[in-house]
Design a protein around this motif. Structure first.
Motif, PDB file in Angstrom:
ATOM      1  N   ILE A   1       0.871  -1.185   0.000  1.00  0.00           N
ATOM      2  CA  ILE A   1       0.000   0.000   0.000  1.00  0.00           C
ATOM      3  C   ILE A   1       0.902   1.228   0.000  1.00  0.00           C
ATOM      4  O   ILE A   1       1.953   1.227   0.644  1.00  0.00           O
ATOM      5  N   ILE A   2       0.473   2.282  -0.702  1.00  0.00           N
ATOM      6  CA  ILE A   2       1.182   3.568  -0.599  1.00  0.00           C
ATOM      7  C   ILE A   2       0.165   4.702  -0.503  1.00  0.00           C
ATOM      8  O   ILE A   2      -0.914   4.625  -1.103  1.00  0.00           O
ATOM      9  N   HIS A   3       0.520   5.706   0.279  1.00  0.00           N
ATOM     10  CA  HIS A   3      -0.264   6.946   0.340  1.00  0.00           C
ATOM     11  C   HIS A   3       0.642   8.056  -0.168  1.00  0.00           C
ATOM     12  O   HIS A   3       1.651   8.376   0.467  1.00  0.00           O
ATOM     13  N   SER A   4       0.291   8.599  -1.329  1.00  0.00           N
ATOM     14  CA  SER A   4       1.123   9.612  -1.972  1.00  0.00           C
ATOM     15  C   SER A   4       0.315  10.292  -3.058  1.00  0.00           C
ATOM     16  O   SER A   4      -0.582   9.675  -3.648  1.00  0.00           O
ATOM     17  N   LYS A   5       0.661  11.562  -3.342  1.00  0.00           N
ATOM     18  CA  LYS A   5       0.004  12.250  -4.474  1.00  0.00           C
ATOM     19  C   LYS A   5       0.989  12.411  -5.625  1.00  0.00           C
ATOM     20  O   LYS A   5       0.677  13.055  -6.619  1.00  0.00           O
ATOM     21  N   ASN A   6       2.171  11.840  -5.463  1.00  0.00           N
ATOM     22  CA  ASN A   6       3.212  12.018  -6.465  1.00  0.00           C
ATOM     23  C   ASN A   6       3.233  10.806  -7.406  1.00  0.00           C
ATOM     24  O   ASN A   6       3.555   9.690  -6.989  1.00  0.00           O
ATOM     25  N   ILE A   7       2.890  11.073  -8.676  1.00  0.00           N
ATOM     26  CA  ILE A   7       2.770   9.983  -9.660  1.00  0.00           C
ATOM     27  C   ILE A   7       4.092   9.212  -9.796  1.00  0.00           C
ATOM     28  O   ILE A   7       4.104   7.986  -9.910  1.00  0.00           O
ATOM     29  N   ASP A   8       5.204   9.941  -9.754  1.00  0.00           N
ATOM     30  CA  ASP A   8       6.500   9.258  -9.904  1.00  0.00           C
ATOM     31  C   ASP A   8       6.730   8.289  -8.750  1.00  0.00           C
ATOM     32  O   ASP A   8       7.233   7.178  -8.951  1.00  0.00           O
ATOM     33  N   ASN A   9       6.348   8.703  -7.539  1.00  0.00           N
ATOM     34  CA  ASN A   9       6.540   7.824  -6.377  1.00  0.00           C
ATOM     35  C   ASN A   9       5.627   6.589  -6.466  1.00  0.00           C
ATOM     36  O   ASN A   9       6.038   5.470  -6.149  1.00  0.00           O
ATOM     37  N   LEU A  10       4.395   6.826  -6.922  1.00  0.00           N
ATOM     38  CA  LEU A  10       3.451   5.701  -7.072  1.00  0.00           C
ATOM     39  C   LEU A  10       3.992   4.700  -8.098  1.00  0.00           C
ATOM     40  O   LEU A  10       3.988   3.485  -7.870  1.00  0.00           O
ATOM     41  N   SER A  11       4.480   5.228  -9.220  1.00  0.00           N
ATOM     42  CA  SER A  11       4.983   4.341 -10.281  1.00  0.00           C
ATOM     43  C   SER A  11       6.229   3.602  -9.810  1.00  0.00           C
ATOM     44  O   SER A  11       6.382   2.404 -10.072  1.00  0.00           O
ATOM     45  N   LYS A  12       7.113   4.324  -9.128  1.00  0.00           N
ATOM     46  CA  LYS A  12       8.363   3.700  -8.685  1.00  0.00           C
ATOM     47  C   LYS A  12       8.065   2.520  -7.748  1.00  0.00           C
ATOM     48  O   LYS A  12       8.613   1.430  -7.907  1.00  0.00           O
ATOM     49  N   MET A  13       7.167   2.736  -6.800  1.00  0.00           N
ATOM     50  CA  MET A  13       6.884   1.641  -5.856  1.00  0.00           C
ATOM     51  C   MET A  13       6.207   0.470  -6.576  1.00  0.00           C
ATOM     52  O   MET A  13       6.524  -0.698  -6.321  1.00  0.00           O
ATOM     53  N   ALA A  14       5.266   0.793  -7.490  1.00  0.00           N
ATOM     54  CA  ALA A  14       4.582  -0.278  -8.243  1.00  0.00           C
ATOM     55  C   ALA A  14       5.595  -1.160  -8.955  1.00  0.00           C
ATOM     56  O   ALA A  14       5.490  -2.388  -8.946  1.00  0.00           O
ATOM     57  N   LYS A  15       6.598  -0.517  -9.569  1.00  0.00           N
ATOM     58  CA  LYS A  15       7.601  -1.287 -10.327  1.00  0.00           C
ATOM     59  C   LYS A  15       8.488  -2.090  -9.406  1.00  0.00           C
ATOM     60  O   LYS A  15       8.832  -3.233  -9.689  1.00  0.00           O
ATOM     61  N   GLU A  16       8.882  -1.479  -8.305  1.00  0.00           N
ATOM     62  CA  GLU A  16       9.897  -2.140  -7.477  1.00  0.00           C
ATOM     63  C   GLU A  16       9.333  -3.225  -6.578  1.00  0.00           C
ATOM     64  O   GLU A  16       9.993  -4.219  -6.321  1.00  0.00           O
ATOM     65  N   ILE A  17       8.096  -3.059  -6.100  1.00  0.00           N
ATOM     66  CA  ILE A  17       7.613  -4.023  -5.092  1.00  0.00           C
ATOM     67  C   ILE A  17       7.023  -5.284  -5.718  1.00  0.00           C
ATOM     68  O   ILE A  17       7.051  -6.349  -5.105  1.00  0.00           O
ATOM     69  N   GLN A  18       6.471  -5.176  -6.920  1.00  0.00           N
ATOM     70  CA  GLN A  18       6.016  -6.381  -7.653  1.00  0.00           C
ATOM     71  C   GLN A  18       5.002  -7.238  -6.888  1.00  0.00           C
ATOM     72  O   GLN A  18       5.002  -8.471  -7.012  1.00  0.00           O
ATOM     73  N   THR A  19       4.176  -6.613  -6.077  1.00  0.00           N
ATOM     74  CA  THR A  19       3.172  -7.392  -5.346  1.00  0.00           C
ATOM     75  C   THR A  19       1.960  -7.677  -6.236  1.00  0.00           C
ATOM     76  O   THR A  19       1.718  -6.964  -7.212  1.00  0.00           O
ATOM     77  N   THR A  20       1.195  -8.699  -5.860  1.00  0.00           N
ATOM     78  CA  THR A  20      -0.009  -9.054  -6.622  1.00  0.00           C
ATOM     79  C   THR A  20      -1.072  -7.961  -6.462  1.00  0.00           C
ATOM     80  O   THR A  20      -1.775  -7.625  -7.408  1.00  0.00           O
ATOM     81  N   ILE A  21      -1.171  -7.420  -5.251  1.00  0.00           N
ATOM     82  CA  ILE A  21      -2.109  -6.311  -4.999  1.00  0.00           C
ATOM     83  C   ILE A  21      -1.294  -5.080  -4.612  1.00  0.00           C
ATOM     84  O   ILE A  21      -0.384  -5.167  -3.780  1.00  0.00           O
ATOM     85  N   PHE A  22      -1.614  -3.957  -5.225  1.00  0.00           N
ATOM     86  CA  PHE A  22      -0.927  -2.704  -4.898  1.00  0.00           C
ATOM     87  C   PHE A  22      -2.011  -1.641  -4.751  1.00  0.00           C
ATOM     88  O   PHE A  22      -2.641  -1.257  -5.729  1.00  0.00           O
ATOM     89  N   VAL A  23      -2.256  -1.210  -3.526  1.00  0.00           N
ATOM     90  CA  VAL A  23      -3.338  -0.247  -3.271  1.00  0.00           C
ATOM     91  C   VAL A  23      -2.732   1.142  -3.102  1.00  0.00           C
ATOM     92  O   VAL A  23      -1.786   1.320  -2.337  1.00  0.00           O
ATOM     93  N   LYS A  24      -3.296   2.105  -3.819  1.00  0.00           N
ATOM     94  CA  LYS A  24      -2.826   3.476  -3.714  1.00  0.00           C
ATOM     95  C   LYS A  24      -3.924   4.329  -3.099  1.00  0.00           C
ATOM     96  O   LYS A  24      -5.054   4.336  -3.575  1.00  0.00           O
ATOM     97  N   ASN A  25      -3.579   5.024  -2.010  1.00  0.00           N
ATOM     98  CA  ASN A  25      -4.486   5.988  -1.369  1.00  0.00           C
ATOM     99  C   ASN A  25      -5.818   5.383  -0.923  1.00  0.00           C
ATOM    100  O   ASN A  25      -6.889   5.934  -1.185  1.00  0.00           O
ATOM    101  N   GLY A  26      -5.738   4.256  -0.269  1.00  0.00           N
ATOM    102  CA  GLY A  26      -6.939   3.634   0.288  1.00  0.00           C
ATOM    103  C   GLY A  26      -6.530   2.572   1.288  1.00  0.00           C
ATOM    104  O   GLY A  26      -5.342   2.245   1.418  1.00  0.00           O
ATOM    105  N   PRO A  27      -7.523   2.011   2.008  1.00  0.00           N
ATOM    106  CA  PRO A  27      -7.191   0.904   2.916  1.00  0.00           C
ATOM    107  C   PRO A  27      -6.882  -0.370   2.126  1.00  0.00           C
ATOM    108  O   PRO A  27      -7.375  -0.543   1.008  1.00  0.00           O
ATOM    109  N   SER A  28      -6.106  -1.262   2.719  1.00  0.00           N
ATOM    110  CA  SER A  28      -5.672  -2.480   2.029  1.00  0.00           C
ATOM    111  C   SER A  28      -6.847  -3.269   1.457  1.00  0.00           C
ATOM    112  O   SER A  28      -6.766  -3.828   0.368  1.00  0.00           O
ATOM    113  N   TYR A  29      -7.970  -3.303   2.201  1.00  0.00           N
ATOM    114  CA  TYR A  29      -9.072  -4.179   1.767  1.00  0.00           C
ATOM    115  C   TYR A  29      -9.730  -3.710   0.474  1.00  0.00           C
ATOM    116  O   TYR A  29     -10.503  -4.452  -0.134  1.00  0.00           O
TER     117      TYR A  29
END
Ligand code: NAD
Length: 463
Positions: free
Chosen positions: A391-419
Motif C-alpha cells: 500500500i502507498i499513500h502519496s500524491k506524487n505519480i513518480d513515487n506511485l509508479s516507482k513503488m509499483a515497479k519495485e515491489i512487484q506485489t499481486t495487490i498494490f493499493v494506492k491511497n486507500g485501505p488495504s481491503y
C-alpha cells in the motif's frame, strides 16, 4: 398425449431426485467420515455436473449465492465463536463480498482464431475434482469463493478446512450443497470430512482422483502443495507494508491505515502489517492515527512487555493473540483502555520482529525513514518477496509508479485501505485466494480451468 419414453424420462428424473436427496441427507450434504468417500462422491458429482448446460450451472451458482446470503450472520458468528479470532461485523463484510463479487460462469471466456485453414477455438475446461485447503482466518469466505469459482468452471471440490475452523467451514459446505440440490443440481459437488486433520489433507493431496490442488494458508501448506507433483495453486502469507510520503493526504492516510490494519483484527493476508513513513510527516500521521482510535504505545517497559507477550522465549509467535481485539491485548500488558481502541501503534526499528513477522493481530509498527526512496526500498525488503500486497499513500505519480515497479506485489493499493484490493471499497471483483507464489493472482473461475484447443480444419472461416 404423453409418449411412453417421456413417462420413462419423468420417472427417471423423479427417482434420481429422490436418490440424490437421500444421499445428501445421509452424508449431511457433502460431509463424510473418510477422505476416500468424500473424494469418490465429488468425483461422481463432477461427472454429473458436466452433463448439465452452462445455463444450469449458472443457476446452481445463483442458488449458492442466495443460500449463503441468507446465512451471512450465522457464518460470521460461528467463525468468531469457533476460532476465537476476528470481528463479527467485518466477517459480515468479508462474507458479503465473497458472495456478491466472486465471478461465476461469465468468467469463462473462449478465444478463437479463424482463417483460410479453418477455425480454432480455445476453450476453458474443468480439471475434474479439486482439493482445496482453507485457512482459519477466512473459514467461510474461502469456502464460498472457491466453491463458486471452481463449480462455475465445471469442477467439484473436496475441502480440507483448517481443523480449528472445521465446524464453521462445514456449515458453509452443507448450506452450499443443499442449495445446489434444491436448484436441481447433483449432490456432493462440494465435500469434506467430519474431522479434518493435516494427515487427511495429505491423503487428499496424494489421491489420484484429485487433479488440482489449491492451498490458501501459510508457507508450510503452500510448500506442501507445490511439492505434490500435481497442478497446484499456492496462495500464501503476506507482510504488507504501507508507505506514506510527504505529499500524501496525511489525515486520510491515517484513517485508511487504521481502518485497514484493524479490519477483522488484522487477520486478512492483505491487511497493513507495518507502516513506513517519511520523517517530516511521521508525527502528524501518528497524531491522526490516535484520532482514529489507535493507541500509541511509547513507554519502553510496556513495549518490552508487549514483545514478551507476542513472542515466546524461542521467538515463536503467540498464536493465542492472533486476531484478538486491541483492547484485549493491551489489558494483557496491564493497560486498561476503552474497547473503542482498534489498533496498537508503536514506533520501532526496521529490524524489529513486529516489522519482519506476519503478526495477524492489531499491532502496527511504524518505522521512520528520511525520504520516499528509502521508504520504498525498505517496503520491498520487509515484504520478503512474497509478492502479496503493498500500500502507498502519496500524491506524487513518480513515487506511485516507482513503488509499483519495485515491489512487484499481486495487490498494490494506492491511497486507500488495504481491503480495497479485495473488492471492499475499491473497484473490481473479490477473491479470498490470492495466488502470489504461483502467479494466478486474484483467482477466479478461469484459474481453475485447463485451456484446450479445438481445431476445425478448412471450415467455418466465413469472413
Ligand atoms: P495455516 O497455514 O496454519 O493453515 C492453512 C491450512 O493449511 C489449514 O487448513 C491447515 O490445516 C493446512 N495446513 C497447514 N500446514 C499443513 C501441512 N504441512 N500439510 C497439509 N496441510 C497443512 O494458516 P492459517 O493460520 O489458517 O491462515 C493464516 C495464513 O494464511 C497467513 O499466513 C495468511 O497470510 C495466509 N492466507 C493467505 C491468503 C491468500 O489468499 N494468499 C488468504 C488467507 C490467508
Amino acid at each position: 398425449m404423453i409418449e411412453a419414453n417421456q413417462i420413462e424420462m419423468i420417472v427417471k428424473k423423479i427417482l434420481t431426485e429422490i436418490t440424490l436427496k437421500n444421499e445428501a441427507t445421509d452424508s449431511a450434504y457433502g460431509i463424510f467420515d473418510h477422505m476416500e468417500e468424500a473424494i469418490e462422491a465429488a468425483w461422481i458429482a463432477q461427472k454429473e455436473l458436466v452433463k448439465y448446460s452452462l445455463e444450469c450451472r449458472g443457476k446452481f451458482i445463483a442458488a449458492m449465492r442466495a443460500a449463503a446470503r441468507k446465512n451471512i450472520e450465522l457464518f460470521s458468528k460461528m467463525a468468531v465463536e469457533e476460532t476465537g479470532m476476528g470481528r463479527y461485523e467485518h466477517k459480515v463484510m468479508k462474507n458479503t463480498v465473497a458472495i456478491e463479487k466472486t465471478p461465476g460462469i461469465e468468467d469463462l471466456k473462449p478465444d478463437a482464431v479463424s482463417g483460410d485453414h479453418g477455425l480454432t477455438v480455445f476453450e476453458l475446461s474443468p480439471y475434474g475434482v479439486i482439493g482445496a485447503i482453507t485457512p482459519t482466518t477466512n473459514p467461510t469466505e474461502t469456502v464460498i469463493c472457491n466453491a463458486i469459482g471452481m463449480i462455475a468452471a465445471g469442477n467439484a471440490v473436496v475441502f480440507a478446512p483448517h481443523p480449528r475452523a472445521k465446524n464453521t467451514s462445514r456449515k458453509a459446505i452443507e448450506i452450499l450443497n443443499q442449495a445446489i440440490i434444491e436448484a436441481g443440481g447433483p449432490a456432493n459437488l462440494i465435500t469434506a470430512i467430519k474431522e479434518p486433520t493435516i494427515e487427511s489433507a495429505n491423503i487428499m493431496m496424494q489421491h489420484k482422483k484429485i487433479k488440482m490442488l489449491v492451498a490458501t494458508g501459510g508457507p508450510d501448506v503452500v510448500r506442501t502443495v507445490l511439492s505434490s507433483g500435481k497442478k497446484a495453486i499456492g496462495a500464501g502469507a503476506g507482510n504488507p507494508p504501507a508507505v506514506v510520503d510527504e505529499t500524501a493526504d496525511i489525515e486520510k492516510a491515517a484513517k485508511d491505515i487504521i481502518d485497514g490494519c484493524s479490519f477483522d483484527n488484522n487477520l486478512p493476508c492483505v491487511a497493513e502489517k507495518e507502516v513506513i513513513v517519511v520523517d517530516s510527516v511521521a508525527d502528524y500521521l501518528i497524531f491522526n492515527m490516535q484520532k482514529h482510535n489507535a493507541y500509541l504505545l511509547s513507554d519502553e517497559n510496556l513495549i518490552k512487555k508487549l514483545e514478551k507477550l507476542v513472542f515466546n522465549d524461542k521467538g515463536h509467535l503467540n498464536r493465542d493473540l492472533v486476531g484478538k481485539d486491541a483492547d484485549y491485548i493491551l489489558r494483557k500488558i496491564g493497560v486498561d483502555c476503552d474497547p473503542s481502541i482498534r489498533a496498537i501503534i508503536v514506533e520501532t526499528d526496521k529490524n524489529h520482529d513486529f516489522v519482519q513477522e506476519e503478526l495477524m493481530m492489531p499491532i502496527l509498527p511504524i518505522v521512520r525513514v528520511k525520504d520516499v526512496n528509502e521508504a520504498i526500498e525498505l517496503a520491498v525488503e520487509v515484504e520478503h518477496g512474497y509478492r502479496h500486497t503493498a500500500i502507498i499513500h502519496s500524491k506524487n505519480i513518480d513515487n506511485l509508479s516507482k513503488m509499483a515497479k519495485e515491489i512487484q506485489t499481486t495487490i498494490f493499493v494506492k491511497n486507500g485501505p488495504s481491503y480495497a484490493g479485495i473488492g471492499v471499497g475499491g473497484e473490481g471483483y473479490s477473491t479470498f485466494t490470492i495466488a502470489g507464489p504461483t502467479g494466478e493472482g486474484l483467482t477466479t473461475a478461469k484459474s481453475f480451468t485447463r485451456s484446450r484447443r479445438c481445431v476445425l480444419v478448412d471450415g467455418f472461416s466465413i469472413r
